[in-house]
Design a protein around this motif. Sequence first.
Motif, short mmCIF file in Angstrom:
data_model
loop_
_atom_site.label_atom_id
_atom_site.label_comp_id
_atom_site.label_asym_id
_atom_site.label_seq_id
_atom_site.Cartn_x
_atom_site.Cartn_y
_atom_site.Cartn_z
N ALA A 18 0.86 -1.22 -0.06
CA ALA A 18 -0.04 0.10 -0.04
C ALA A 18 0.91 1.17 0.13
N LEU A 19 0.82 2.02 -1.04
CA LEU A 19 1.52 3.56 -1.04
C LEU A 19 0.93 4.54 -0.39
N PRO A 20 1.82 5.44 0.17
CA PRO A 20 3.23 5.46 0.28
C PRO A 20 3.70 4.38 1.35
N ASN A 21 4.77 3.82 1.13
CA ASN A 21 5.54 3.03 2.02
C ASN A 21 7.06 2.72 1.49
N GLU A 22 7.86 3.77 1.62
CA GLU A 22 8.95 3.79 0.93
C GLU A 22 10.04 2.68 1.68
N ALA A 23 9.73 2.59 2.92
CA ALA A 23 10.64 1.56 3.53
C ALA A 23 10.36 0.21 3.20
N SER A 24 9.00 -0.12 2.88
CA SER A 24 8.83 -1.55 2.47
C SER A 24 9.22 -1.56 0.86
N VAL A 25 8.99 -0.38 0.15
CA VAL A 25 9.72 -0.60 -1.16
C VAL A 25 11.02 -0.80 -1.32
N ARG A 26 11.84 -0.19 -0.48
CA ARG A 26 13.24 -0.44 -0.35
C ARG A 26 13.71 -1.84 0.07
N LEU A 27 12.78 -2.39 1.25
CA LEU A 27 13.23 -3.72 1.54
C LEU A 27 12.92 -4.82 0.45
N HIS A 28 11.91 -4.62 -0.14
CA HIS A 28 11.47 -5.64 -1.25
C HIS A 28 12.55 -5.48 -2.55
#
Length: 173
Positions: free
Chosen positions: A131-141
């Motif tokens: 679910a956006l925004p979620n920059e931390a999750s995007v970086r992790l993945h």
Amino acid sequence: MSPEYREVQVRAATEADLGSLTDLYNHYVRETPITFDTEPCTPEQRRSWLLSHPEDGPHRLLVARDRTYRSLLGYVTSTPFRIKPAYATSVEVSVYCAREVVGRGVGTLLYKALFEALADEDVHRAYAGIALPNEASVRLHTRFGFRHVGTYGEVGRKFGRYWDVAWYEKRLD
């Protein structure tokens, strides 16, 4: 990982973890758009979810617990991607961390353990919806080799607004 969390045990979840797992998840239900559940649940309501993740096979539920304080630091799951038989070699993955350890390496530790556990399984692809925004999750993945494959616009409504969900894919074989 932060020095204060070096004594972390990652293992398959058991029924003894159910209360802590429910409490952690309910934080995300009440406070964030990270999950699209809108009502907190009870441990009894989450029991079938826990039991749907055996200790082996492609559908796992692993927990990270602090050995010293025995507190739940987070959990990771791999679940069926879709119900039709041809999707059996694909899984959807999720990771949730206790709010006090977000950004301290627990999510990385959990994903590392999950992908090591899945290495010997008949699993071809992993998918993650963010679910956006979620920059931390995007970086992790992204760090784990996931690539963005598309975004569903305004697919979920929570907290009086619509949220986009970005979908990521990782090859596992």
